[in-house]
Motif scaffolding. Structure first.
Motif, PDB file in Angstrom:
ATOM      1  N   THR A  88      -3.590   1.478 -11.047  1.00  0.00           N
ATOM      2  CA  THR A  88      -3.348   2.195  -9.793  1.00  0.00           C
ATOM      3  C   THR A  88      -4.156   1.573  -8.656  1.00  0.00           C
ATOM      4  N   ASP A  89      -5.427   1.281  -8.926  1.00  0.00           N
ATOM      5  CA  ASP A  89      -6.277   0.736  -7.866  1.00  0.00           C
ATOM      6  C   ASP A  89      -5.853  -0.667  -7.458  1.00  0.00           C
ATOM      7  N   ASP A  90      -5.349  -1.469  -8.402  1.00  0.00           N
ATOM      8  CA  ASP A  90      -4.827  -2.791  -8.042  1.00  0.00           C
ATOM      9  C   ASP A  90      -3.705  -2.657  -7.018  1.00  0.00           C
ATOM     10  N   LYS A  91      -2.827  -1.725  -7.274  1.00  0.00           N
ATOM     11  CA  LYS A  91      -1.693  -1.522  -6.361  1.00  0.00           C
ATOM     12  C   LYS A  91      -2.155  -0.921  -5.030  1.00  0.00           C
ATOM     13  N   LEU A  92      -3.105   0.017  -5.125  1.00  0.00           N
ATOM     14  CA  LEU A  92      -3.618   0.615  -3.893  1.00  0.00           C
ATOM     15  C   LEU A  92      -4.305  -0.416  -3.022  1.00  0.00           C
ATOM     16  N   ASN A  93      -5.042  -1.347  -3.632  1.00  0.00           N
ATOM     17  CA  ASN A  93      -5.689  -2.400  -2.843  1.00  0.00           C
ATOM     18  C   ASN A  93      -4.653  -3.257  -2.133  1.00  0.00           C
ATOM     19  N   TYR A  94      -3.549  -3.538  -2.829  1.00  0.00           N
ATOM     20  CA  TYR A  94      -2.455  -4.284  -2.191  1.00  0.00           C
ATOM     21  C   TYR A  94      -1.945  -3.512  -0.982  1.00  0.00           C
ATOM     22  N   TYR A  95      -1.625  -2.213  -1.172  1.00  0.00           N
ATOM     23  CA  TYR A  95      -1.086  -1.408  -0.076  1.00  0.00           C
ATOM     24  C   TYR A  95      -2.106  -1.226   1.048  1.00  0.00           C
ATOM     25  N   PHE A  96      -3.380  -1.104   0.674  1.00  0.00           N
ATOM     26  CA  PHE A  96      -4.425  -0.942   1.686  1.00  0.00           C
ATOM     27  C   PHE A  96      -4.396  -2.102   2.677  1.00  0.00           C
ATOM     28  N   TYR A  97      -4.404  -3.334   2.172  1.00  0.00           N
ATOM     29  CA  TYR A  97      -4.420  -4.488   3.065  1.00  0.00           C
ATOM     30  C   TYR A  97      -3.062  -4.694   3.742  1.00  0.00           C
ATOM     31  N   LEU A  98      -1.995  -4.369   3.020  1.00  0.00           N
ATOM     32  CA  LEU A  98      -0.662  -4.465   3.629  1.00  0.00           C
ATOM     33  C   LEU A  98      -0.572  -3.574   4.864  1.00  0.00           C
ATOM     34  N   PHE A  99      -1.003  -2.329   4.712  1.00  0.00           N
ATOM     35  CA  PHE A  99      -0.859  -1.392   5.826  1.00  0.00           C
ATOM     36  C   PHE A  99      -1.918  -1.612   6.906  1.00  0.00           C
ATOM     37  N   LYS A 100      -3.050  -2.179   6.552  1.00  0.00           N
ATOM     38  CA  LYS A 100      -3.981  -2.589   7.614  1.00  0.00           C
ATOM     39  C   LYS A 100      -3.317  -3.672   8.466  1.00  0.00           C
ATOM     40  N   GLY A 101      -2.609  -4.584   7.806  1.00  0.00           N
ATOM     41  CA  GLY A 101      -1.884  -5.625   8.535  1.00  0.00           C
ATOM     42  C   GLY A 101      -0.782  -5.051   9.401  1.00  0.00           C
ATOM     43  N   ILE A 102      -0.022  -4.123   8.840  1.00  0.00           N
ATOM     44  CA  ILE A 102       1.076  -3.508   9.594  1.00  0.00           C
ATOM     45  C   ILE A 102       0.533  -2.764  10.809  1.00  0.00           C
ATOM     46  N   TYR A 103      -0.589  -2.057  10.623  1.00  0.00           N
ATOM     47  CA  TYR A 103      -1.164  -1.304  11.734  1.00  0.00           C
ATOM     48  C   TYR A 103      -1.671  -2.230  12.838  1.00  0.00           C
ATOM     49  N   GLU A 104      -2.326  -3.317  12.457  1.00  0.00           N
ATOM     50  CA  GLU A 104      -2.800  -4.262  13.470  1.00  0.00           C
ATOM     51  C   GLU A 104      -1.615  -4.912  14.192  1.00  0.00           C
ATOM     52  N   ASP A 105      -0.546  -5.195  13.458  1.00  0.00           N
ATOM     53  CA  ASP A 105       0.659  -5.751  14.083  1.00  0.00           C
ATOM     54  C   ASP A 105       1.255  -4.747  15.056  1.00  0.00           C
ATOM     55  N   TYR A 106       1.279  -3.474  14.665  1.00  0.00           N
ATOM     56  CA  TYR A 106       1.769  -2.384  15.525  1.00  0.00           C
ATOM     57  C   TYR A 106       0.975  -2.334  16.825  1.00  0.00           C
ATOM     58  N   LYS A 107      -0.347  -2.594  16.743  1.00  0.00           N
ATOM     59  CA  LYS A 107      -1.201  -2.596  17.936  1.00  0.00           C
ATOM     60  C   LYS A 107      -1.159  -3.939  18.658  1.00  0.00           C
ATOM     61  N   GLN A 108      -0.320  -4.846  18.161  1.00  0.00           N
ATOM     62  CA  GLN A 108      -0.126  -6.180  18.719  1.00  0.00           C
ATOM     63  C   GLN A 108      -1.354  -7.074  18.547  1.00  0.00           C
ATOM     64  N   ASN A 109      -2.185  -6.751  17.567  1.00  0.00           N
ATOM     65  CA  ASN A 109      -3.293  -7.628  17.192  1.00  0.00           C
ATOM     66  C   ASN A 109      -2.785  -8.558  16.091  1.00  0.00           C
ATOM     67  N   HIS A 110      -1.927  -9.503  16.466  1.00  0.00           N
ATOM     68  CA  HIS A 110      -1.164 -10.247  15.474  1.00  0.00           C
ATOM     69  C   HIS A 110      -2.030 -11.154  14.600  1.00  0.00           C
ATOM     70  N   THR A 111      -3.063 -11.760  15.174  1.00  0.00           N
ATOM     71  CA  THR A 111      -3.908 -12.650  14.391  1.00  0.00           C
ATOM     72  C   THR A 111      -4.669 -11.872  13.328  1.00  0.00           C
ATOM     73  N   GLU A 112      -5.220 -10.702  13.702  1.00  0.00           N
ATOM     74  CA  GLU A 112      -5.909  -9.864  12.730  1.00  0.00           C
ATOM     75  C   GLU A 112      -4.937  -9.397  11.655  1.00  0.00           C
ATOM     76  N   ALA A 113      -3.723  -9.067  12.081  1.00  0.00           N
ATOM     77  CA  ALA A 113      -2.700  -8.620  11.131  1.00  0.00           C
ATOM     78  C   ALA A 113      -2.428  -9.694  10.088  1.00  0.00           C
ATOM     79  N   LEU A 114      -2.332 -10.947  10.529  1.00  0.00           N
ATOM     80  CA  LEU A 114      -2.042 -12.041   9.608  1.00  0.00           C
ATOM     81  C   LEU A 114      -3.143 -12.179   8.558  1.00  0.00           C
ATOM     82  N   ASN A 115      -4.388 -12.005   8.961  1.00  0.00           N
ATOM     83  CA  ASN A 115      -5.495 -12.090   8.004  1.00  0.00           C
ATOM     84  C   ASN A 115      -5.345 -11.052   6.899  1.00  0.00           C
ATOM     85  N   PHE A 116      -4.968  -9.819   7.263  1.00  0.00           N
ATOM     86  CA  PHE A 116      -4.792  -8.769   6.261  1.00  0.00           C
ATOM     87  C   PHE A 116      -3.568  -9.037   5.383  1.00  0.00           C
ATOM     88  N   PHE A 117      -2.489  -9.554   5.974  1.00  0.00           N
ATOM     89  CA  PHE A 117      -1.300  -9.876   5.187  1.00  0.00           C
ATOM     90  C   PHE A 117      -1.616 -10.947   4.140  1.00  0.00           C
TER      91      PHE A 117
END
Length: 370
Positions: A88-117
């Motif tokens: 469960t935690d392996d998958k949650l860690n994946y989703y955690f960074y995925l959604f951090k990336g999506i949120y930064e992209d939503y805020k138009q912080n594209h470079t930060e988003a790419l790092n999380f992706f």
């Protein structure tokens, strides 16, 4: 009924919730669940965010079981059935960074988003569902499009589309892929190829009658027409998007984009009064969404076409703020608008200043803002 909450905002709340759980702050985790449940009730549709919520809800119950040994509900009742905490935690860690990336992209912080992706991509092995992997490739394809890395974007979107086409029930996602490839073609100046794909997307979406997806198809075609300097045609498509019921409440970011491009097209068709009316709508939406970048973009256009005596200095200040935000992709086109405005006014010194700024933004946008 109130306006829908952006799924990216809920995903960010879920990330904060996950951090509390990792700290084993149970009381605050339980308190936060109430706020999240209320937000999800009015959230715009997003199956990935709902899955992330189910996994975190399951994780919280595992923590409660671990601490009290007396869960009020059986774990078997949870829709997410993986009761191996490590898995469960392996998958949650994946989703955690995925959604951090999506949120930064939503805020138009594209470079930060790419790092999380990129961190999420290293954890993609924890995900066994082919559809979830397709969704990852789609999302990173969107990000690469925002960064103007068109070839990388098309590469990932083709992977996603190939997976979606192999499963029943994913016709809408295939349409999304066609639209995104069409948008990438615009950046590659392949306008006829883009129009063919975007037309196909419109036709298929109209056939299935998806009122959530339809305004996106109209907006994208309008955006193509704007790029071709066919602004009267562009405005027709933007108006078709606005005519769709609940466009504003169900797709807030797309709605704001549509307002912004409507303003640009109106200004280029000498419809300044209408443009200022739409700017007022844009400023209001920026406040609702707390969008600093769009607020600055509207301020630049509003100042440019105002009668302020010191507007050159005001615009420079707004541009500097956008540069501080590393909003190079946004600046690239907007600065060209400003430079062309001064050129038409035969104010060549001012025009040259902004052409130089445009060139800088273009180079940095092409490198992903590095």
């Amino acid at each position: 009924m109130g306006k829908a909450v952006a799924s990216q905002e809920v995903a960010n709340m879920l990330n904060d919730w996950y951090i509390l759980m990792k700290k084993r702050d149970i009381s605050r985790s339980i308190e936060m669940k109430d706020d999240i449940d209320k937000a999800i009730e009015v959230m715009e549709e997003d199956q990935d965010v709902l899955l992330y919520y189910q996994m975190l809800d399951f994780r919280l119950r595992l923590l409660l079981e671990d601490i009290s040994q007396s869960a009020t509900e059986k774990l078997e009742a949870i829709e997410f059935h993986d009761n191996d905490p490590k898995s469960t935690d392996d998958k949650l860690n994946y989703y955690f960074y995925l959604f951090k990336g999506i949120y930064e992209d939503y805020k138009q912080n594209h470079t930060e988003a790419l790092n999380f992706f990129r961190i999420a991509e290293k954890r993609l092995g924890a995900i066994h569902s082919e559809i979830e992997k397709a969704e990852f490739h789609y999302k990173i394809g969107v990000l690469y499009y925002n960064l103007k890395a068109t070839w990388l974007s098309i590469h990932h979107i083709n992977i996603a589309s190939g997976i979606f086409q192999g499963y029943d029930g994913y016709a809408k996602r295939v349409i999304n892929c066609k639209m995104l490839i069409g948008l990438n073609y615009i950046d590659q100046f392949k306008f006829s190829e883009s129009e063919a794909l975007l037309n196909e997307a419109i036709q298929k979406t109209e056939q299935i009658g998806d009122l959530y997806l339809l305004p996106y198809t109209y907006y994208n075609m309008g955006f193509l027409k704007s790029k071709e300097d066919k602004h009267e045609e562009a405005l027709k498509y933007y108006n078709k998007a606005f005519a769709i019921h609940d466009f504003e409440s169900k797709a807030q970011y797309a709605y704001l984009l549509c307002v912004y491009e409507t303003v640009r097209s109106l200004l280029k068709t000498d419809s300044q009064e209408k443009a200022f009316q739409w700017m007022d709508i844009g400023f209001k939406k920026c406040r609702e969404m707390n969008s600093k970048i769009f607020d600055l973009k509207f301020k630049i256009l509003h100042t440019l076409y105002s009668s302020d005596q010191n507007k050159m200095e005001m615009i420079k200040d707004f541009v500097h703020e956008l540069e501080t935000e590393k909003a190079w992709v946004d600046l690239e086109e907007l600065l060209m608008d400003v430079a062309n405005y001064y050129k038409e006014k035969k104010l060549y010194e001012e025009a040259i200043y902004f052409y130089i700024k445009t060139d800088k933004a273009s180079k940095l946008a092409g490198r992903g803002g590095e």
